[in-house]
Design a protein around this motif. Structure first.
Motif, PDB file in Angstrom:
ATOM      1  N   UNK A 322       2.386  -5.374   6.803  1.00 50.23           N
ATOM      2  CA  UNK A 322       3.359  -4.289   6.719  1.00 50.23           C
ATOM      3  C   UNK A 322       2.805  -3.047   6.022  1.00 50.23           C
ATOM      4  N   UNK A 323       1.632  -3.140   5.451  1.00 44.62           N
ATOM      5  CA  UNK A 323       1.030  -1.990   4.775  1.00 44.62           C
ATOM      6  C   UNK A 323       0.340  -1.091   5.794  1.00 44.62           C
ATOM      7  N   UNK A 324       0.817   0.146   5.907  1.00 42.91           N
ATOM      8  CA  UNK A 324       0.262   1.089   6.885  1.00 42.91           C
ATOM      9  C   UNK A 324      -1.199   1.397   6.560  1.00 42.91           C
ATOM     10  N   UNK A 345      -6.620   2.656   1.669  1.00 44.26           N
ATOM     11  CA  UNK A 345      -5.625   2.359   0.637  1.00 44.26           C
ATOM     12  C   UNK A 345      -5.634   3.437  -0.446  1.00 44.26           C
ATOM     13  N   UNK A 346      -6.818   3.860  -0.841  1.00 46.96           N
ATOM     14  CA  UNK A 346      -6.927   4.914  -1.849  1.00 46.96           C
ATOM     15  C   UNK A 346      -6.335   6.215  -1.330  1.00 46.96           C
ATOM     16  N   UNK A 347      -6.604   6.518  -0.072  1.00 44.33           N
ATOM     17  CA  UNK A 347      -6.051   7.735   0.527  1.00 44.33           C
ATOM     18  C   UNK A 347      -4.528   7.677   0.546  1.00 44.33           C
ATOM     19  N   UNK A 348      -3.969   6.505   0.842  1.00 50.53           N
ATOM     20  CA  UNK A 348      -2.521   6.349   0.826  1.00 50.53           C
ATOM     21  C   UNK A 348      -1.940   6.572  -0.560  1.00 50.53           C
ATOM     22  N   UNK A 349      -2.627   6.063  -1.581  1.00 49.41           N
ATOM     23  CA  UNK A 349      -2.154   6.244  -2.959  1.00 49.41           C
ATOM     24  C   UNK A 349      -2.221   7.711  -3.376  1.00 49.41           C
ATOM     25  N   UNK A 350      -3.286   8.390  -2.968  1.00 47.41           N
ATOM     26  CA  UNK A 350      -3.414   9.817  -3.280  1.00 47.41           C
ATOM     27  C   UNK A 350      -2.315  10.611  -2.588  1.00 47.41           C
ATOM     28  N   UNK A 351      -2.050  10.267  -1.323  1.00 49.86           N
ATOM     29  CA  UNK A 351      -0.992  10.952  -0.579  1.00 49.86           C
ATOM     30  C   UNK A 351       0.369  10.728  -1.235  1.00 49.86           C
ATOM     31  N   UNK A 388      -0.067  -2.627  -0.574  1.00 48.98           N
ATOM     32  CA  UNK A 388       0.490  -3.950  -0.277  1.00 48.98           C
ATOM     33  C   UNK A 388       1.988  -3.783  -0.063  1.00 48.98           C
ATOM     34  N   UNK A 389       2.515  -4.323   1.030  1.00 49.15           N
ATOM     35  CA  UNK A 389       3.940  -4.212   1.324  1.00 49.15           C
ATOM     36  C   UNK A 389       4.457  -5.564   1.817  1.00 49.15           C
ATOM     37  N   UNK A 390       5.453  -6.090   1.119  1.00 44.18           N
ATOM     38  CA  UNK A 390       6.174  -7.283   1.561  1.00 44.18           C
ATOM     39  C   UNK A 390       7.582  -6.868   1.982  1.00 44.18           C
ATOM     40  N   UNK A 391       8.286  -7.778   2.650  1.00 45.59           N
ATOM     41  CA  UNK A 391       9.636  -7.454   3.115  1.00 45.59           C
ATOM     42  C   UNK A 391      10.527  -6.978   1.972  1.00 45.59           C
ATOM     43  N   UNK A 392      10.423  -7.646   0.836  1.00 42.11           N
ATOM     44  CA  UNK A 392      11.333  -7.337  -0.267  1.00 42.11           C
ATOM     45  C   UNK A 392      11.006  -6.015  -0.948  1.00 42.11           C
TER      46      UNK A 392
END
Length: 484
Positions: A322-324, A345-351, A388-392
């Motif tokens: 689920x993590x883009x 992942x780092x780019x996503x965190x920066x964004x 990291x993405x879980x349903x909850x």
């Protein structure tokens, strides 16, 4: 409707005893019928089918509840009371269940025992324990430090002082989840009024949704308590000022770090209108400092410190579908052969940081509605851009999105995310390796989802037709928000 939901969650409890991971030496795991079902593929398939049918009944009842909660022809207090009764009734069968759809609850129990023994779970891991308390802990996390704040550990330590039975320790942690549910029951209607959204409808979408009950209560995840504190922080900040709001944000962060997203709303709602950049930066520094100080003080009083900060990267060891950012990194790896997951992942965190700063600087200050929308936007970005993405994790943004006025498509998307997020809960890591069981589970879930989607759409059309007919006769209440 309420009875159907109760029956559904009773089936989830019964089937969960078969498909959930239990301590091998527990009395329940050794019961003759339960043991026989758990030890065979056919038995696990049957257990999974019972769970999915239960979730199907529960989600069907919830969809009816959402439609009833949106009936503007009924007094708001009566509709809200119906939501609260349904939530309480549907929660009861889950209270004594083992951790459902995840093994995290068993880890919480072991970490509470460590804390009670005077061993910080930020230094020591459940692997140093033996006996029933670690039998069901996921081997992946058996030798890792906890990345969570000190509040759940303090609670777990207190529970471990009363019992060492891991099942009872899980029940104790589930009580924390119920505290989070109660906080949301108080905060969500108040937040929804900021946007002139129907409080009963917003409450139904959050409190009783299959996503919240299956993962937050059944799965015993700390995210439900964290979400409750984050929502409360925004309300108390608007009423009592930034200092109180920042203290509550700190309490939320002391459960789990993503609660800090509420700080954006606390800053905006407590500033005067048209605040300058310097004033926003100052207020953000104040809110951040008080929140951080709150966490540090809790760590000091509990003698746990802030060692959990060093373990924040632990969840990142798993690459979730689920993590883009993770999936983009994996796609780049397939195309180039280079390991680019960490880079994406780092780019996503920066964004995410860019989004939070932009929203904080450009959103109108001193306006409750805008502060809520800003918090919802940043919380949604946090879920979408997390490594990291879980349903909850949807619990991080659900209370804020439910209270914001959304277009019809946005409302439907949120409704279906809450519904499907609970319905697909059984297809988690506890089934890994059981390919046949997973295949059956996917088929049953897909069939159930199709039937319910069609049924819900037909019910909506009937409601729209009735509303149109009543409008033509001139004796109708305003159009139901479901059709907006």
């Amino acid at each position: 409707m309420v009875r159907r939901g109760v029956l559904g969650y009773v089936l989830v409890l019964v089937g969960g005893l078969v498909v959930s991971v239990l301590p091998a030496s527990s009395a329940v795991a050794s019961l003759p019928l339960v043991a026989d079902l758990r030890s065979s593929t056919g038995g696990r398939m049957l257990g999974l089918a019972v769970v999915v049918v239960g979730l199907g009944l529960a989600s069907s009842a919830w969809l009816r509840l959402v439609r009833a909660a949106g009936d503007l022809g009924v007094r708001e207090d009566d509709r809200t009371a119906l939501v609260h009764r349904a939530t309480a009734a549907w929660t009861l069968p889950l209270l004594l269940a083992p951790p459902l759809f995840s093994r995290d609850g068993w880890s919480y129990a072991a970490q509470g025992v460590l804390t009670h023994l005077g061993l910080s779970p930020y230094v020591w891991t459940p692997s140093i324990l033996d006996g029933q308390v670690v039998e069901a802990v996921d081997p992946m996390w058996l030798a890792t430090a906890t990345p969570y704040g000190p509040l759940p550990l303090v609670w777990g330590s207190a529970a471990a002082g009363l019992t060492t039975d891991p099942w009872l320790l899980v029940v104790a942690h589930r009580l924390l989840a119920l505290v989070g549910l109660a906080l949301l029951a108080w905060a969500v209607p108040r937040l929804s009024r900021w946007s002139r959204v129907d409080p009963a409808r917003a409450s139904a979408l959050v409190l009783a949704s299959p996503l919240v009950l299956a993962h937050g209560v059944g799965g015993v995840h700390n995210d439900l308590l964290m979400a409750g504190l984050a929502a409360v922080a925004l309300v108390v900040a608007a009423r009592h000022g930034w200092l109180v709001g920042a203290l509550v944000v700190g309490l939320g962060v002391a459960v789990k770090l993503p609660a800090g997203v509420a700080g954006v709303g606390v800053v905006l709602v407590t500033l005067p209108a048209a605040a300058r950049v310097s004033a926003r930066a100052t207020r953000a520094t104040q809110v951040g400092a008080v929140s951080l100080l709150t966490v540090v003080c809790i760590g000091a009083v509990s003698h746990l410190g802030v060692g959990w900060v060093h373990a924040l990267g632990v969840p990142g060891e798993v690459q979730t579908p689920l993590s883009v950012s993770t999936q983009l990194g994996r796609l780049a790896h397939l195309l180039t052969g280079a390991d680019l997951v960490d880079a994406f992942r780092t780019a996503g965190s920066v964004l995410l940081v860019v989004v939070a700063v932009t929203v904080g600087l450009r959103s109108r200050s001193g306006d409750r509605r805008t502060a809520l929308r800003a918090t919802a936007a940043v919380a949604l970005a946090l879920v979408v851009l997390s490594p990291v993405v879980h349903h909850w994790y949807v619990l991080w943004c659900l209370p804020f999105l439910a209270a914001v006025e959304l277009p019809a498509r946005g409302w439907q998307a949120l409704l279906h995310a809450s519904w499907l997020g609970g319905l697909v809960a059984p297809l988690d890591s506890s089934l890994r390796g059981a390919d046949a069981v997973i295949a059956v589970g996917v088929a049953v879930v897909a069939a159930t989802a199709l039937v319910q989607a069609v049924g819900h759409r037909r019910a909506e059309i009937r409601a729209e037709v009735r509303a149109g007919a009543q409008a033509r006769t001139g004796d109708a209440s305003p159009t139901s928000p479901i059709s907006r």
